[in-house]
Write an enzyme that holds these catalytic residues in place. Structure first.
Site, PDB file in Angstrom:
ATOM      1  N   ASP A  56      -5.893  15.008 -16.284  1.00 41.34           N
ATOM      2  CA  ASP A  56      -6.629  15.180 -15.036  1.00 41.34           C
ATOM      3  C   ASP A  56      -5.697  15.237 -13.827  1.00 41.34           C
ATOM      4  O   ASP A  56      -6.011  15.908 -12.829  1.00 41.34           O
ATOM      5  CB  ASP A  56      -7.629  14.040 -14.866  1.00 41.34           C
ATOM      6  CG  ASP A  56      -8.884  14.247 -15.703  1.00 41.34           C
ATOM      7  OD1 ASP A  56      -9.029  15.332 -16.298  1.00 41.34           O
ATOM      8  OD2 ASP A  56      -9.719  13.323 -15.770  1.00 41.34           O
ATOM      9  N   GLY A  57      -4.562  14.552 -13.886  1.00 42.11           N
ATOM     10  CA  GLY A  57      -3.604  14.628 -12.782  1.00 42.11           C
ATOM     11  C   GLY A  57      -3.082  16.037 -12.579  1.00 42.11           C
ATOM     12  O   GLY A  57      -2.976  16.526 -11.445  1.00 42.11           O
ATOM     13  N   ARG A 160     -13.874  -6.723   4.616  1.00 40.07           N
ATOM     14  CA  ARG A 160     -12.591  -7.059   4.002  1.00 40.07           C
ATOM     15  C   ARG A 160     -12.647  -6.702   2.519  1.00 40.07           C
ATOM     16  O   ARG A 160     -13.639  -6.985   1.833  1.00 40.07           O
ATOM     17  CB  ARG A 160     -12.258  -8.538   4.172  1.00 40.07           C
ATOM     18  CG  ARG A 160     -12.056  -8.985   5.617  1.00 40.07           C
ATOM     19  CD  ARG A 160     -11.474 -10.376   5.686  1.00 40.07           C
ATOM     20  NE  ARG A 160     -10.091 -10.377   5.205  1.00 40.07           N
ATOM     21  CZ  ARG A 160      -9.443 -11.482   4.819  1.00 40.07           C
ATOM     22  NH1 ARG A 160     -10.060 -12.643   4.818  1.00 40.07           N
ATOM     23  NH2 ARG A 160      -8.194 -11.404   4.406  1.00 40.07           N
ATOM     24  N   TYR A 175     -11.009   6.626  -9.937  1.00 40.16           N
ATOM     25  CA  TYR A 175     -10.813   5.318  -9.321  1.00 40.16           C
ATOM     26  C   TYR A 175     -12.148   4.702  -8.892  1.00 40.16           C
ATOM     27  O   TYR A 175     -12.399   3.502  -9.043  1.00 40.16           O
ATOM     28  CB  TYR A 175      -9.872   5.486  -8.127  1.00 40.16           C
ATOM     29  CG  TYR A 175      -9.301   4.222  -7.522  1.00 40.16           C
ATOM     30  CD1 TYR A 175      -9.599   2.961  -8.021  1.00 40.16           C
ATOM     31  CD2 TYR A 175      -8.437   4.305  -6.427  1.00 40.16           C
ATOM     32  CE1 TYR A 175      -9.057   1.813  -7.459  1.00 40.16           C
ATOM     33  CE2 TYR A 175      -7.888   3.170  -5.854  1.00 40.16           C
ATOM     34  CZ  TYR A 175      -8.215   1.921  -6.370  1.00 40.16           C
ATOM     35  OH  TYR A 175      -7.681   0.799  -5.801  1.00 40.16           O
TER      36      TYR A 175
END
Length: 278
Positions: A56-57, A160, A175
């Site tokens: 995929d990269g 945060r 991700y």
């Protein structure tokens, strides 16, 4: 349909025998079908098929080039999972040549082409295009950042988290998936903002329209921004609430992806994610 082909071998594996075999078989087939073989990405056009040979990269790199030149990208999977590279299982040159002879001759008839959303981000004078996601985090640290999220010029709160993602539908299996984001059908014209390891339960993933403008103001130390996992902004400056690290994200149109003739999004998810069918 196609007049030229540009092949991208897997990074740092250009001399791998399997990679070489596939790349050479593609080029032989292109010559036999009287297509031009390009060696420079800048020569790609609307009539170019960009072939990623890897995972995929590699495919994300092909998508960025295809988006820039209005070309079509496809992926031959040599990676571990391959959510984006759905041509797999080609272990000899005859099989590769048969596949690409079919694609070069009949792609406009039997191989579906799908439009995938791309996004553009900029910070200061630096800008980048991504196919999966843009992320903002502390530089070389797993410590939390504090960030203000501004959507369409509306202050949407201060939170945060370890980092923050802006993901495309394609990136929903990357991700964003690991961070608890929603799976999104590729045809949806939307993005999602996903906090990673947020401090409070009120910081949740949010799906937004593709034409929403996103502004991220982050502080709490030195910052870095990544595009599809690749660092594109890194600063030694210590950012504060009064002087935050700012990243803007907007959609960048679409890129055309060539799929296998029997490709189906939910069948792909079932296979890649190990869903059980009874």
């Amino acid at each position: 349909m196609f007049k030229s082909v540009y092949v991208i071998p897997k990074y740092n594996a250009e001399t791998d025998p399997h990679v070489v075999m596939i790349v050479e078989a593609i080029k032989r087939t292109a010559e036999a079908c009287r297509l031009f073989i390009l060696n420079d990405a800048n020569r790609c056009t609307t009539g170019t098929l960009i072939v990623a040979v890897g995972g995929d990269g590699t495919m994300l790199g092909a998508m960025r080039i295809a988006a820039k030149h209005n070309s079509v990208a496809m992926g031959v999977n040599l990676g571990r999972i391959g959510f984006l590279t759905d041509f797999a299982g080609y272990h000899d040159s005859d099989a590769v040549e048969a596949l690409f002879s079919d694609i070069f001759e009949y792609s406009h008839v039997i191989y579906p082409v799908e439009a995938r959303l791309m996004i553009r981000a900029w910070s200061g004078t630096e800008s980048v295009v991504a196919g999966n996601e843009i992320s903002v985090s502390r530089d070389k640290s797993d410590s939390m950042i504090t960030y203000r999220l501004i959507l369409d010029d509306t202050d949407s709160g201060v939170y945060r988290a370890n980092s923050l993602l802006v993901s495309t539908p394609s990136g929903s299996t990357a991700y964003s998936l690991s961070a608890g984001g929603a799976l999104m059908m590729p045809a949806i014209q939307a993005m999602q903002v996903v906090p990673v390891a947020a401090l409070t339960m009120t910081a949740r993933p949010i799906v937004i329209s593709h034409d929403t403008s996103v502004e991220i103001q982050a502080w709490g130390g030195k910052m870095t921004a990544r595009s599809d996992g690749l660092e594109w902004v890194n600063s030694d400056k210590e950012y504060t609430k009064e002087d935050p690290f700012t990243v803007f994200v907007k959609h960048a149109g679409t890129v055309s992806i060539l799929h296998n003739k029997d490709w189906n999004y939910f069948d792909m998810l079932t296979q890649k994610l190990g869903w059980i069918k009874e």
